[in-house]
Design an enzyme around this catalytic site. Sequence first.
Site, short mmCIF file in Angstrom:
data_model
loop_
_atom_site.label_atom_id
_atom_site.label_comp_id
_atom_site.label_asym_id
_atom_site.label_seq_id
_atom_site.Cartn_x
_atom_site.Cartn_y
_atom_site.Cartn_z
N TRP A 1 -38.15 -18.39 22.50
CA TRP A 1 -38.45 -19.42 23.06
C TRP A 1 -40.47 -18.68 23.72
O TRP A 1 -41.26 -20.05 24.13
CB TRP A 1 -37.98 -19.63 24.29
CG TRP A 1 -36.42 -20.44 24.36
CD1 TRP A 1 -35.96 -20.38 22.81
CD2 TRP A 1 -35.80 -20.27 25.38
NE1 TRP A 1 -35.41 -21.22 23.15
CE2 TRP A 1 -34.77 -21.20 24.94
CE3 TRP A 1 -35.58 -20.73 26.83
CZ2 TRP A 1 -33.55 -21.52 25.22
CZ3 TRP A 1 -34.45 -21.70 27.31
CH2 TRP A 1 -33.92 -21.73 26.39
N LYS A 2 -40.63 -17.83 23.00
CA LYS A 2 -42.33 -17.27 23.35
C LYS A 2 -42.42 -18.15 24.81
O LYS A 2 -41.90 -17.72 25.58
CB LYS A 2 -43.30 -18.26 22.57
CG LYS A 2 -42.19 -18.33 20.86
CD LYS A 2 -43.48 -18.75 19.70
CE LYS A 2 -42.66 -17.95 18.23
NZ LYS A 2 -43.63 -18.44 17.41
N GLU B 1 -46.52 -11.56 16.30
CA GLU B 1 -47.47 -11.62 17.81
C GLU B 1 -48.42 -11.02 18.81
O GLU B 1 -49.21 -10.45 18.49
CB GLU B 1 -47.43 -12.81 18.27
CG GLU B 1 -47.10 -14.81 17.28
CD GLU B 1 -46.17 -15.41 17.74
OE1 GLU B 1 -45.46 -15.65 19.09
OE2 GLU B 1 -46.46 -16.31 16.83
N HIS C 1 -43.09 -8.24 17.45
CA HIS C 1 -42.61 -9.92 16.48
C HIS C 1 -44.52 -9.28 16.32
O HIS C 1 -45.38 -8.74 17.31
CB HIS C 1 -42.75 -10.34 17.92
CG HIS C 1 -42.96 -12.28 17.20
ND1 HIS C 1 -43.84 -12.89 17.00
CD2 HIS C 1 -41.60 -13.12 17.40
CE1 HIS C 1 -43.98 -13.72 16.98
NE2 HIS C 1 -42.55 -13.65 16.23
N GLY D 1 -38.52 -20.21 16.07
CA GLY D 1 -39.57 -20.08 17.39
C GLY D 1 -39.45 -21.89 17.61
O GLY D 1 -38.76 -22.02 18.55
N GLY D 2 -40.53 -21.85 16.91
CA GLY D 2 -40.86 -23.56 17.78
C GLY D 2 -39.63 -24.92 17.57
O GLY D 2 -39.40 -25.34 18.60
C1 PEP Z 1 -40.77 -16.69 15.70
O1 PEP Z 1 -42.19 -16.71 16.63
O2 PEP Z 1 -40.47 -15.34 15.64
C2 PEP Z 1 -40.83 -17.86 14.44
C3 PEP Z 1 -40.43 -17.31 13.80
O3 PEP Z 1 -42.07 -18.97 14.38
P1 PEP Z 1 -41.86 -20.42 14.09
O4 PEP Z 1 -40.28 -20.24 14.07
O5 PEP Z 1 -42.43 -21.38 14.51
O6 PEP Z 1 -42.28 -20.39 13.11
#
Ligand code: PEP
Length: 250
Positions: free
Chosen positions: A11-12, A97, A95, A234-235
């Site tokens: 969920w970041k 990020e 991760h 993620g999203g």
């Molecule tokens: C993530 O942040 O691990 C990721 C895969 O993000 P998204 O699914 O938004 O690309």
Amino acid sequence: MNRRIMVAGNWKMYKTIDQAVALAKAVAAGPARQGLDVLLCPNFVCLEAVVRAVAGSHVQVGGQNLHWQDEGAFTAEISGPMLRSVGASHVIIGHSERRQFFGETEKTVRLRLAAALRHGLKPIVCVGETQAERESGQTDDVLASQLAGGLAGLSAAEMVKVTLAYEPVWAIGTGLTASDEQAQQVHAFIRAWLAARFDNQVANSCGILYGGSVKPANAAGLLRQKDIDGALVGGASLDADSFLGIIAAV
Ligand code: PEP
């Protein structure tokens, strides 16, 4: 080898406590499936509320990072014992990020991984190449170096407790997804790397998740690949219908 499948939501830095609890409850109301692990990784502020919201369900909860020390003067950091104390079972490490924006290195991945294992947290270690690295043909070298560095010193007994996540940086949050074949090729490379570094048994028992713009529409194709053992999302994990749609594609 029958490996478990995992669908994990990262969920970041999204969701307040009320929003997180509502989403967690909606996910927990979804179907439980044999052999499938469902994991939610909210921000630290929401962890305890999410643990309570999913208590008694099939859903597990993890942190998005941890520090390698158990405690100390490390402002804004969170340790393994703290994650355990709120009821987290898993933790994401390395991760992209964190690597991109917060100076995460192979050394810090290794230190965090050791801390997770020391405290009985199940680590999910992320690796992945950038677009420039892929375009210049360096994907395998980059992954091999991230794996060698991040997993240095690990025994086979420790490695089987680790889940890996292949997350091509160019596919994270961009709407671009690796094709089923591209993803499978890299997952097979990672599994071969594990066999060479450890042995076939370790390679065959380690879960390797794919992450990078996974959505209900592309999940089935990716999850059908023989070396893809689930998804780190993620999203699409921020909305109950889309996350449950991915789970339904398993
Ligand atoms: C993530 O942040 O691990 C990721 C895969 O993000 P998204 O699914 O938004 O690309």
